[in-house]
Design an enzyme around this catalytic site. Structure first.
Site, PDB file in Angstrom:
ATOM      1  CD  GLU A 163       3.084   2.941   7.778  1.00 21.53           C
ATOM      2  OE1 GLU A 163       3.644   2.706   6.903  1.00 21.53           O
ATOM      3  OE2 GLU A 163       2.517   2.160   8.667  1.00 21.53           O
ATOM      4  NE  ARG A 190      20.774 -10.565   6.601  1.00 21.22           N
ATOM      5  CZ  ARG A 190      19.387 -10.642   6.667  1.00 21.22           C
ATOM      6  NH1 ARG A 190      18.931  -9.665   5.824  1.00 21.22           N
ATOM      7  NH2 ARG A 190      18.561 -11.413   7.567  1.00 21.22           N
ATOM      8  CG  ASP A 213      13.783  -0.116  11.680  1.00 20.71           C
ATOM      9  OD1 ASP A 213      13.431  -0.008  10.577  1.00 20.71           O
ATOM     10  OD2 ASP A 213      13.081  -1.132  12.288  1.00 20.71           O
ATOM     11  CB  SER A 269      -0.918   0.080   1.187  1.00 26.18           C
ATOM     12  OG  SER A 269      -0.205   0.387   2.536  1.00 26.18           O
ATOM     13  CG  HIS A 324       9.874   1.634  11.645  1.00 23.56           C
ATOM     14  ND1 HIS A 324      10.532   0.073  11.481  1.00 23.56           N
ATOM     15  CD2 HIS A 324       9.877   1.618  13.092  1.00 23.56           C
ATOM     16  CE1 HIS A 324      10.267  -0.686  12.690  1.00 23.56           C
ATOM     17  NE2 HIS A 324       9.860   0.415  13.584  1.00 23.56           N
ATOM     18  NE  ARG A 343      17.090 -10.399   2.108  1.00 20.04           N
ATOM     19  CZ  ARG A 343      17.232 -11.445   2.730  1.00 20.04           C
ATOM     20  NH1 ARG A 343      16.331 -12.258   3.387  1.00 20.04           N
ATOM     21  NH2 ARG A 343      18.522 -11.855   2.942  1.00 20.04           N
TER      22      ARG A 343
HETATM   23  C1  GAR Z   1       3.943  -0.644   6.947  1.00 25.81           C
HETATM   24  O1  GAR Z   1       3.433  -0.577   7.868  1.00 25.81           O
HETATM   25  C2  GAR Z   1       5.392  -0.323   7.105  1.00 25.81           C
HETATM   26  O2  GAR Z   1       5.687   0.801   7.670  1.00 25.81           O
HETATM   27  C3  GAR Z   1       6.083  -1.429   7.554  1.00 25.81           C
HETATM   28  O3  GAR Z   1       5.506  -2.615   7.033  1.00 25.81           O
HETATM   29  C4  GAR Z   1       3.993  -1.976   6.407  1.00 25.81           C
HETATM   30  C5  GAR Z   1       3.973  -2.444   5.049  1.00 25.81           C
HETATM   31  O4  GAR Z   1       2.735  -2.125   4.444  1.00 25.81           O
HETATM   32  N1  GAR Z   1       7.508  -1.300   7.412  1.00 25.81           N
HETATM   33  C6  GAR Z   1       8.301  -1.893   8.357  1.00 25.81           C
HETATM   34  O5  GAR Z   1       7.746  -2.482   9.278  1.00 25.81           O
HETATM   35  C7  GAR Z   1       9.804  -1.858   7.977  1.00 25.81           C
HETATM   36  N2  GAR Z   1      10.598  -1.893   9.188  1.00 25.81           N
HETATM   37  P1  GAR Z   1       2.251  -1.911   3.040  1.00 25.81           P
HETATM   38  O6  GAR Z   1       3.007  -3.083   2.296  1.00 25.81           O
HETATM   39  O7  GAR Z   1       0.803  -1.856   2.809  1.00 25.81           O
HETATM   40  O8  GAR Z   1       3.144  -0.568   2.607  1.00 25.81           O
END
Ligand code: GAR
Length: 197
Positions: free
Chosen positions: A178, A69, A149, A17, A113, A95
């Protein structure tokens, strides 16, 4: 780079998203940038269907096909450099990237984040905010540094934590922010790259 649009890549691992929100934002006429490609490390990522529907180039680099990695990151780096990418946006890219990779893109690597960093680095951020009894939670867009992070904050948005919230309820409130924070942060970074901020 001056004069020509900034070439952007978006990395994602799941639903996509934030990737979709950024893609729509970049497509707007006033944004001096071009979304050149997206990359996912998961062949089953929901975001792949979003890319297909929107005609956005999406490359799958399955991390499970790599022994280390370092090998995965080298492939990712090769793909991004072959596409002459200027700026990388991690958008739900789950990742860890090696220090060598991150250091190879100084101030050209952004991340979002779901917490008010430096609080709750890592996973289960919504649950941890609830367990801590926080009254406020939120999200952060930041420049990436080799530590997980970590890095200079570009934009933060907060939301209230309400009585009776579950982690999912809080996640829904945070993801709305976000989708506001990432385009805002991208605009700020593009202005800076163009030397106008
Ligand atoms: C989001 O909440 C993003 O902030 C988080 O994963 C989700 C992805 O949602 N990211 C992390 O946790 C990174 N450390 P999305 O695929 O719908 O954008």
């Amino acid at each position: 780079m001056s004069g020509s649009p900034v070439k952007i890549a978006i990395l994602f691992s799941g639903r996509g998203s934030n990737m979709q929100t950024l893609a729509r934002h970049i497509a707007k006429a006033h944004v001096p940038a071009e979304l050149v490609l997206t990359v996912t490390n998961r062949p089953d990522a929901g975001g792949i269907a979003i890319c297909k529907a929107a005609g956005i180039a999406c490359t799958v680099i399955d991390h499970k096909s790599f022994d280390s990695r370092e090998a995965f990151d080298a492939k990712l780096d090769e793909k991004l450099r072959a596409a002459n990418i200027d700026l990388i946006c991690c958008a739900g890219f789950m990742r860890l990237l090696t220090a060598d990779f991150v250091n190879g893109w100084p101030d050209r690597l952004l991340n979002i984040h779901p917490s008010l960093l430096p609080k709750y680095k890592g996973l289960r951020t919504h649950q941890r905010a609830l367990e801590a009894g926080d009254k406020e939670h939120g999200c952060t867009v930041h420049y990436m540094r080799p530590e997980m992070d970590d890095g200079p904050i570009i934009v933060q948005k907060s939301v209230p934590v309400l009585a009776g919230d579950t982690p999912d309820m809080l996640a829904d409130r945070v993801i709305e922010q976000e989708h506001i924070a990432y385009p805002e942060a991208l605009d700020m970074v593009l202005k800076k790259m163009a030397g106008t901020a």
